[in-house]
Design a protein around this motif. Structure first.
Motif: not given
Length: 176
Positions: A35-39, A118-120, A124-126, A151-152
């Protein structure tokens, strides 16, 4: 400071975003590092310095130094890939699909963190940058490696709210 500072800085017209920050990033159903990596990756992609500093500060308490670098790496590699692959797709000439990118993308092979995480972050950036080709590719990879649709979906929710917070903060600054 972190999320609380971001929420406090959001203007009244962004009240929904303020509430959604708490219910997505603050209480995500993803593992904390996911979650925090995504954010963090999304804050880099959203390009608002204030938001990035606050999320980076709070994310550092939940991520290893390697994960912080990998999240920033996911955002920057996708900044390149999203432009390149989206443009090839939008041109509509299939001959471009067979042309090799010839762009360095070594971080994708060796991100320094769990490859799925990393893929997640890349997915999210995409979502923020609007590259359908990359969204499809990363979602397919995530699902093949055991990530659930939930999760996605959670990563997409975080991307949407982090991006909206950046838009609101940019508008507030521009109109001040």
């Amino acid at each position: 400071m972190g999320l609380d500072a971001v929420k406090a800085a959001l203007p009244e017209y962004a009240k929904d975003i303020k509430l959604n920050l708490g219910s997505t990033v603050g209480t995500s159903t993803l593992r904390p590092e996911q979650g925090w990596g995504t954010a963090l990756a999304c804050a880099v992609a959203a390009r608002n310095g204030e938001l990035l500093r606050e999320i980076a500060e709070e994310a550092a308490a939940h991520l290893t130094p390697e994960a912080v670098e990998a999240a920033k790496g996911a955002a920057t590699i996708m900044a390149m890939n999203n432009v390149y692959y989206r443009a090839k797709h939008l041109i509509g000439d299939e001959q471009y699909a067979s042309m090799p990118a010839r762009l360095r993308m070594q971080i994708i092979a060796r991100p320094g963190v769990d490859k799925g995480d990393f893929e997640l972050w890349c997915l999210a950036v995409s979502a923020i940058t609007g590259c359908g080709v990359c969204l499809e590719s990363h979602e397919k990879t995530l699902r093949a490696t055991g990530f659930t649709r939930e999760q996605v979906h959670e990563a997409l929710r975080i991307a949407a709210v982090v991006h909206a917070a950046a838009v609101a903060l940019d508008a507030r600054a521009a109109l001040a």
